[in-house]
Design a protein around this motif. Structure first.
Motif, PDB file in Angstrom:
ATOM      1  N   LEU A  42      15.410  -7.843  -5.172  1.00  0.00           N
ATOM      2  CA  LEU A  42      14.949  -7.658  -3.795  1.00  0.00           C
ATOM      3  C   LEU A  42      13.514  -8.199  -3.658  1.00  0.00           C
ATOM      4  O   LEU A  42      13.191  -8.910  -2.695  1.00  0.00           O
ATOM      5  N   PHE A  43      12.686  -7.909  -4.651  1.00  0.00           N
ATOM      6  CA  PHE A  43      11.308  -8.408  -4.607  1.00  0.00           C
ATOM      7  C   PHE A  43      11.299  -9.943  -4.693  1.00  0.00           C
ATOM      8  O   PHE A  43      10.499 -10.603  -4.029  1.00  0.00           O
ATOM      9  N   ASP A  44      12.200 -10.505  -5.517  1.00  0.00           N
ATOM     10  CA  ASP A  44      12.271 -11.972  -5.634  1.00  0.00           C
ATOM     11  C   ASP A  44      12.693 -12.588  -4.296  1.00  0.00           C
ATOM     12  O   ASP A  44      12.165 -13.617  -3.883  1.00  0.00           O
ATOM     13  N   PHE A  45      13.663 -11.939  -3.647  1.00  0.00           N
ATOM     14  CA  PHE A  45      14.100 -12.445  -2.333  1.00  0.00           C
ATOM     15  C   PHE A  45      12.913 -12.453  -1.369  1.00  0.00           C
ATOM     16  O   PHE A  45      12.689 -13.438  -0.646  1.00  0.00           O
ATOM     17  N   ALA A  46      12.153 -11.363  -1.350  1.00  0.00           N
ATOM     18  CA  ALA A  46      11.003 -11.271  -0.430  1.00  0.00           C
ATOM     19  C   ALA A  46       9.984 -12.363  -0.735  1.00  0.00           C
ATOM     20  O   ALA A  46       9.450 -13.012   0.177  1.00  0.00           O
ATOM     21  N   ALA A  47       9.730 -12.584  -2.024  1.00  0.00           N
ATOM     22  CA  ALA A  47       8.731 -13.591  -2.411  1.00  0.00           C
ATOM     23  C   ALA A  47       9.166 -14.976  -1.940  1.00  0.00           C
ATOM     24  O   ALA A  47       8.356 -15.755  -1.429  1.00  0.00           O
ATOM     25  N   GLU A  48      10.458 -15.253  -2.080  1.00  0.00           N
ATOM     26  CA  GLU A  48      10.956 -16.564  -1.648  1.00  0.00           C
ATOM     27  C   GLU A  48      10.901 -16.681  -0.123  1.00  0.00           C
ATOM     28  O   GLU A  48      10.478 -17.706   0.421  1.00  0.00           O
ATOM     29  N   ALA A  49      11.301 -15.605   0.556  1.00  0.00           N
ATOM     30  CA  ALA A  49      11.338 -15.650   2.027  1.00  0.00           C
ATOM     31  C   ALA A  49       9.930 -15.782   2.614  1.00  0.00           C
ATOM     32  O   ALA A  49       9.768 -16.327   3.700  1.00  0.00           O
ATOM     33  N   LEU A  50       8.941 -15.273   1.897  1.00  0.00           N
ATOM     34  CA  LEU A  50       7.567 -15.301   2.424  1.00  0.00           C
ATOM     35  C   LEU A  50       6.721 -16.375   1.743  1.00  0.00           C
ATOM     36  O   LEU A  50       5.487 -16.362   1.864  1.00  0.00           O
ATOM     37  N   ALA A  51       7.388 -17.305   1.060  1.00  0.00           N
ATOM     38  CA  ALA A  51       6.650 -18.307   0.274  1.00  0.00           C
ATOM     39  C   ALA A  51       5.714 -19.142   1.144  1.00  0.00           C
ATOM     40  O   ALA A  51       4.680 -19.614   0.673  1.00  0.00           O
ATOM     41  N   GLY A  52       6.050 -19.301   2.422  1.00  0.00           N
ATOM     42  CA  GLY A  52       5.200 -20.106   3.309  1.00  0.00           C
ATOM     43  C   GLY A  52       3.922 -19.409   3.721  1.00  0.00           C
ATOM     44  O   GLY A  52       3.059 -20.017   4.356  1.00  0.00           O
ATOM     45  N   LYS A  53       3.796 -18.155   3.395  1.00  0.00           N
ATOM     46  CA  LYS A  53       2.594 -17.391   3.795  1.00  0.00           C
ATOM     47  C   LYS A  53       1.782 -17.078   2.556  1.00  0.00           C
ATOM     48  O   LYS A  53       2.241 -16.331   1.691  1.00  0.00           O
ATOM     49  N   PRO A  54       0.568 -17.600   2.461  1.00  0.00           N
ATOM     50  CA  PRO A  54      -0.200 -17.364   1.235  1.00  0.00           C
ATOM     51  C   PRO A  54      -0.605 -15.892   1.052  1.00  0.00           C
ATOM     52  O   PRO A  54      -0.681 -15.416  -0.080  1.00  0.00           O
ATOM     53  N   ALA A  55      -0.839 -15.187   2.140  1.00  0.00           N
ATOM     54  CA  ALA A  55      -1.299 -13.796   1.998  1.00  0.00           C
ATOM     55  C   ALA A  55      -0.567 -12.900   2.997  1.00  0.00           C
ATOM     56  O   ALA A  55      -1.169 -12.378   3.935  1.00  0.00           O
ATOM     57  N   PRO A  56       0.736 -12.729   2.801  1.00  0.00           N
ATOM     58  CA  PRO A  56       1.484 -11.889   3.743  1.00  0.00           C
ATOM     59  C   PRO A  56       1.024 -10.435   3.663  1.00  0.00           C
ATOM     60  O   PRO A  56       0.628  -9.959   2.592  1.00  0.00           O
ATOM     61  N   ARG A  57       1.064  -9.769   4.783  1.00  0.00           N
ATOM     62  CA  ARG A  57       0.654  -8.351   4.819  1.00  0.00           C
ATOM     63  C   ARG A  57       1.862  -7.482   4.497  1.00  0.00           C
ATOM     64  O   ARG A  57       2.879  -7.537   5.194  1.00  0.00           O
ATOM     65  N   LEU A  58       1.721  -6.688   3.460  1.00  0.00           N
ATOM     66  CA  LEU A  58       2.864  -5.920   2.956  1.00  0.00           C
ATOM     67  C   LEU A  58       2.602  -4.420   3.038  1.00  0.00           C
ATOM     68  O   LEU A  58       1.475  -3.966   2.781  1.00  0.00           O
ATOM     69  N   LEU A  59       3.655  -3.686   3.360  1.00  0.00           N
ATOM     70  CA  LEU A  59       3.569  -2.220   3.355  1.00  0.00           C
ATOM     71  C   LEU A  59       4.656  -1.669   2.448  1.00  0.00           C
ATOM     72  O   LEU A  59       5.837  -2.002   2.595  1.00  0.00           O
ATOM     73  N   SER A  60       4.243  -0.825   1.505  1.00  0.00           N
ATOM     74  CA  SER A  60       5.189  -0.084   0.678  1.00  0.00           C
ATOM     75  C   SER A  60       5.176   1.351   1.200  1.00  0.00           C
ATOM     76  O   SER A  60       4.213   2.087   0.976  1.00  0.00           O
ATOM     77  N   PHE A  61       6.230   1.707   1.916  1.00  0.00           N
ATOM     78  CA  PHE A  61       6.281   3.042   2.528  1.00  0.00           C
ATOM     79  C   PHE A  61       7.065   3.968   1.599  1.00  0.00           C
ATOM     80  O   PHE A  61       8.229   3.712   1.290  1.00  0.00           O
ATOM     81  N   GLY A  62       6.407   5.057   1.175  1.00  0.00           N
ATOM     82  CA  GLY A  62       7.007   5.923   0.161  1.00  0.00           C
ATOM     83  C   GLY A  62       6.788   5.291  -1.198  1.00  0.00           C
ATOM     84  O   GLY A  62       7.714   5.070  -1.985  1.00  0.00           O
ATOM     85  N   CYS A  63       5.511   4.985  -1.474  1.00  0.00           N
ATOM     86  CA  CYS A  63       5.176   4.166  -2.667  1.00  0.00           C
ATOM     87  C   CYS A  63       5.114   4.993  -3.941  1.00  0.00           C
ATOM     88  O   CYS A  63       4.887   4.434  -5.017  1.00  0.00           O
ATOM     89  N   SER A  64       5.290   6.314  -3.805  1.00  0.00           N
ATOM     90  CA  SER A  64       5.215   7.195  -4.967  1.00  0.00           C
ATOM     91  C   SER A  64       3.896   6.962  -5.724  1.00  0.00           C
ATOM     92  O   SER A  64       2.847   6.898  -5.101  1.00  0.00           O
ATOM     93  N   ARG A  65       3.987   6.768  -7.048  1.00  0.00           N
ATOM     94  CA  ARG A  65       2.739   6.662  -7.825  1.00  0.00           C
ATOM     95  C   ARG A  65       2.292   5.210  -7.999  1.00  0.00           C
ATOM     96  O   ARG A  65       1.447   4.922  -8.831  1.00  0.00           O
ATOM     97  N   GLY A  66       2.902   4.314  -7.222  1.00  0.00           N
ATOM     98  CA  GLY A  66       2.342   2.967  -7.148  1.00  0.00           C
ATOM     99  C   GLY A  66       3.111   1.862  -7.842  1.00  0.00           C
ATOM    100  O   GLY A  66       2.765   0.691  -7.683  1.00  0.00           O
ATOM    101  N   ASP A  67       4.186   2.180  -8.588  1.00  0.00           N
ATOM    102  CA  ASP A  67       4.892   1.110  -9.313  1.00  0.00           C
ATOM    103  C   ASP A  67       5.340  -0.012  -8.375  1.00  0.00           C
ATOM    104  O   ASP A  67       5.264  -1.187  -8.731  1.00  0.00           O
ATOM    105  N   GLU A  68       5.799   0.385  -7.178  1.00  0.00           N
ATOM    106  CA  GLU A  68       6.286  -0.635  -6.240  1.00  0.00           C
ATOM    107  C   GLU A  68       5.149  -1.564  -5.807  1.00  0.00           C
ATOM    108  O   GLU A  68       5.315  -2.783  -5.753  1.00  0.00           O
TER     109      GLU A  68
END
Ligand SMILES: C[S@@+](CC[C@H](N)C(=O)[O-])C[C@H]1O[C@@H](n2cnc3c(N)ncnc32)[C@H](O)[C@@H]1O
Length: 229
Positions: A42-68
């Protein structure tokens, strides 16, 4: 080491543990289980889909202790990444982990929703293993009842929709309800499906909170219509 509990007292101990996990206003999944790189596909898909944006703004909602958040950092080296979790102890752990990294593009906030986040801001929101409740699966509950209400799910995804930029990506994995049952879904196209082996065993409920027998819902990535990301 777990304390020894005599067999006769175990049902009582289990009931007390359940009581401790009684619903907290606004909380979905009460368990903080997480893993580094938990959803690489899923993370690889996101990286590919957002490849055109050098600094996309990302939100991890329910990030727990930060691994995500730290897994996303591997794929998005320049992205501003925000982690939100309802549990302040989790956010303290995220802040402690990020200390010393010299990464001023990471931010963390204890909050139960996206109410304080700006509208139209994020290029991708990750809400993974959050909009579900593990006890429903353990109990094989026929109704989601007070543990998970469709109205709360709908309110959460409405918030994500508001915070996403046009063209932004919403990732919802392991939910007790289907995104397609919400009104917000009309403004999105499904862009990613999980394979059966990439799904968790969590149960699926309809808008009325009734169990969908053998229900599986594979779409996990959605693009908000409009031009942008
Ligand atoms: C199972 S963990 C998921 C962690 C991570 N997303 C992952 O998939 O590995 C669920 C997290 O959701 C958080 N959570 C539950 N309800 C929430 C809410 N209303 N707002 C923010 N976080 C919430 C919990 O505190 C917990 O840390």
């Amino acid at each position: 080491m777990r304390p020894f509990i005599p067999a006769a007292l175990r049902p009582l101990a289990a009931a007390m543990r359940r009581r401790l996990r009684k619903p907290v206003a606004g909380r979905f999944q009460p368990y903080s289980f997480t893993l580094p790189d938990r959803y690489p596909w899923l993370f690889d898909f996101a990286a590919e889909a957002l490849a055109g944006k050098p600094a996309p703004r990302l939100l991890s909602f329910g990030c727990s202790r930060g691994d995500e958040v730290f897994s996303l950092r591997q794929r998005f080296p320049d992205a501003p990444i925000r982690g939100i979790d309802i549990n302040p102890a989790n956010i303290d752990a995220c802040i402690a982990r990020s200390r010393g990294l010299n990464d001023d593009r990471l931010s963390f906030q204890a909050a139960p929703d996206t109410g304080a986040e700006p509208s139209g801001h994020y290029d991708a929101i990750f809400c993974l293993a959050v909009l579900c409740h593990g006890d429903l699966t353990v109990r094989r509950a026929r109704r989601s009842g007070r543990l998970m209400r469709f109205a709360d799910f709908e309110r959460a995804v409405d918030g994500f929709s508001r915070c996403l930029a046009p063209g932004g990506l919403l990732f919802l994995h392991t939910t007790n309800f289907r995104f397609s049952d919400t009104a917000a879904a009309a403004a999105f196209d499904a862009v990613l499906e999980a394979r059966p082996d990439q799904m968790a065993t969590d149960l699926l409920y309809d808008r009325n909170g009734l169990l969908v027998p053998n229900g599986r819902y594979y779409p996990v990535g959605f693009r908000k219509r409009g031009t942008g990301a």
